[in-house]
Design a protein around this motif. Structure first.
Motif, short mmCIF file in Angstrom:
data_model
loop_
_atom_site.label_atom_id
_atom_site.label_comp_id
_atom_site.label_asym_id
_atom_site.label_seq_id
_atom_site.Cartn_x
_atom_site.Cartn_y
_atom_site.Cartn_z
N ALA A 147 3.79 10.00 -7.67
CA ALA A 147 4.80 10.12 -8.72
C ALA A 147 4.16 10.27 -10.09
O ALA A 147 4.63 11.08 -10.91
CB ALA A 147 5.72 8.90 -8.70
N ILE A 148 3.10 9.54 -10.36
CA ILE A 148 2.42 9.64 -11.64
C ILE A 148 1.85 11.04 -11.84
O ILE A 148 2.00 11.65 -12.91
CB ILE A 148 1.34 8.56 -11.77
CG1 ILE A 148 1.99 7.18 -11.91
CG2 ILE A 148 0.41 8.83 -12.95
CD1 ILE A 148 1.02 6.02 -11.75
N TYR A 190 6.19 3.85 -13.40
CA TYR A 190 5.41 3.99 -12.16
C TYR A 190 4.01 3.39 -12.29
O TYR A 190 3.46 2.90 -11.32
CB TYR A 190 5.33 5.45 -11.72
CG TYR A 190 6.51 5.85 -10.87
CD1 TYR A 190 6.64 5.38 -9.57
CD2 TYR A 190 7.51 6.69 -11.36
CE1 TYR A 190 7.71 5.74 -8.78
CE2 TYR A 190 8.59 7.05 -10.57
CZ TYR A 190 8.68 6.57 -9.28
OH TYR A 190 9.75 6.91 -8.51
N VAL A 191 3.43 3.42 -13.48
CA VAL A 191 2.14 2.75 -13.69
C VAL A 191 2.31 1.25 -13.49
O VAL A 191 1.46 0.59 -12.89
CB VAL A 191 1.57 3.08 -15.09
CG1 VAL A 191 0.41 2.17 -15.44
CG2 VAL A 191 1.13 4.53 -15.15
N GLY A 192 3.44 0.71 -13.96
CA GLY A 192 3.73 -0.70 -13.72
C GLY A 192 3.85 -1.01 -12.24
O GLY A 192 3.32 -2.02 -11.76
N PHE A 193 4.55 -0.14 -11.50
CA PHE A 193 4.64 -0.31 -10.05
C PHE A 193 3.26 -0.26 -9.41
O PHE A 193 2.94 -1.03 -8.51
CB PHE A 193 5.52 0.76 -9.42
CG PHE A 193 6.99 0.58 -9.61
CD1 PHE A 193 7.57 -0.67 -9.58
CD2 PHE A 193 7.81 1.68 -9.80
CE1 PHE A 193 8.93 -0.84 -9.76
CE2 PHE A 193 9.17 1.53 -9.98
CZ PHE A 193 9.73 0.26 -9.96
N LEU A 194 2.43 0.67 -9.87
CA LEU A 194 1.09 0.83 -9.32
C LEU A 194 0.26 -0.43 -9.53
O LEU A 194 -0.41 -0.91 -8.60
CB LEU A 194 0.40 2.04 -9.96
CG LEU A 194 -1.03 2.31 -9.51
CD1 LEU A 194 -1.05 2.75 -8.06
CD2 LEU A 194 -1.66 3.36 -10.40
N VAL A 195 0.33 -1.00 -10.71
CA VAL A 195 -0.43 -2.22 -10.99
C VAL A 195 0.08 -3.37 -10.14
O VAL A 195 -0.71 -4.09 -9.50
CB VAL A 195 -0.35 -2.56 -12.49
CG1 VAL A 195 -0.90 -3.95 -12.78
CG2 VAL A 195 -1.10 -1.52 -13.31
N GLY A 231 -0.66 -2.68 -6.40
CA GLY A 231 -2.10 -2.76 -6.18
C GLY A 231 -2.58 -4.19 -6.15
O GLY A 231 -3.41 -4.56 -5.29
N LEU A 232 -2.07 -5.01 -7.05
CA LEU A 232 -2.44 -6.44 -7.03
C LEU A 232 -1.94 -7.13 -5.77
O LEU A 232 -2.63 -7.98 -5.21
CB LEU A 232 -1.91 -7.13 -8.29
CG LEU A 232 -2.60 -6.74 -9.60
CD1 LEU A 232 -1.90 -7.39 -10.77
CD2 LEU A 232 -4.07 -7.09 -9.57
N GLN A 233 -0.75 -6.76 -5.32
CA GLN A 233 -0.23 -7.34 -4.09
C GLN A 233 -1.11 -6.95 -2.90
O GLN A 233 -1.40 -7.76 -2.03
CB GLN A 233 1.20 -6.88 -3.84
CG GLN A 233 2.21 -7.44 -4.81
CD GLN A 233 2.37 -8.94 -4.66
OE1 GLN A 233 2.73 -9.42 -3.59
NE2 GLN A 233 2.11 -9.66 -5.72
N GLY A 234 -1.53 -5.69 -2.86
CA GLY A 234 -2.42 -5.23 -1.79
C GLY A 234 -3.75 -5.96 -1.83
O GLY A 234 -4.29 -6.34 -0.78
N TRP A 279 0.82 -1.21 0.00
CA TRP A 279 0.00 0.00 0.00
C TRP A 279 0.85 1.26 0.00
O TRP A 279 0.45 2.28 -0.57
CB TRP A 279 -0.99 -0.02 1.17
CG TRP A 279 -2.00 -1.11 1.01
CD1 TRP A 279 -2.21 -2.15 1.85
CD2 TRP A 279 -2.93 -1.29 -0.07
NE1 TRP A 279 -3.22 -2.96 1.37
CE2 TRP A 279 -3.67 -2.46 0.19
CE3 TRP A 279 -3.22 -0.58 -1.23
CZ2 TRP A 279 -4.67 -2.93 -0.65
CZ3 TRP A 279 -4.20 -1.05 -2.09
CH2 TRP A 279 -4.92 -2.21 -1.80
N SER A 280 2.04 1.21 0.60
CA SER A 280 2.94 2.36 0.53
C SER A 280 3.39 2.59 -0.91
O SER A 280 3.46 3.74 -1.37
CB SER A 280 4.17 2.14 1.41
OG SER A 280 3.80 2.03 2.76
N CYS A 281 3.69 1.53 -1.60
CA CYS A 281 4.09 1.62 -3.00
C CYS A 281 2.96 2.19 -3.85
O CYS A 281 3.20 2.98 -4.77
CB CYS A 281 4.51 0.25 -3.50
SG CYS A 281 5.01 0.21 -5.23
N VAL A 282 1.71 1.83 -3.54
CA VAL A 282 0.57 2.36 -4.28
C VAL A 282 0.49 3.87 -4.10
O VAL A 282 0.33 4.63 -5.06
CB VAL A 282 -0.74 1.67 -3.84
CG1 VAL A 282 -1.95 2.42 -4.34
CG2 VAL A 282 -0.77 0.24 -4.32
#
Length: 87
Positions: free
Chosen positions: A20-21, A62-67, A70-73, A11-14
Motif C-alpha cells: 500500500a505504501i 499505512y506507515v503507522g500500521f507497518l510500525v 512489525g513490532l507485533q511480528g 506479518w500479513s499486515c506488514v
C-alpha cells in the motif's frame, strides 16, 4: 510484553502495508505532478495537489500500521526464541 495479534495477522499486515505504501506513494506523486492520465479527463479531479495531500495522509496511516504490525511480528519472534509453547 505479549503480542496483541497473531503472528500470521501481524506479518500479513506488514506485507499489505508495504504494498500500500509503494502504490499510494506512486499515485500521490502522479497526482502532485498533475499527470494527464489522472487529472486530464472530464470526470477526473481538477486539483491534483489536493488529492495528493489526501493520498499522502493515507500513506502516513499505512506507515503507522507497518510500525505497529512489525513490532507485533517481532514480539512473536522474540517469544518463539524463548521456547514458549504456542497454543
Amino acid at each position: 510484553m505479549k503480542p496483541l495479534v497473531s503472528a500470521v495477522q501481524a506479518w500479513s499486515c506488514v506485507v499489505i502495508s508495504v504494498f500500500a505504501i509503494v502504490i499510494l506513494t506512486t499515485l500521490g506523486f502522479l497526482f502532485k505532478a498533475n499527470h494527464p492520465e489522472l487529472v486530464g479527463g472530464e470526470e477526473d479531479p481538477k486539483n491534483g495537489p489536493a488529492v495528493a495531500g489526501t493520498v499522502f495522509t493515507a500513506v502516513i496511516i499505512y506507515v503507522g500500521f507497518l510500525v505497529f504490525c512489525g513490532l507485533q511480528g517481532l514480539l512473536h519472534v522474540r517469544e518463539s526464541r524463548r521456547g514458549a509453547i504456542a497454543l
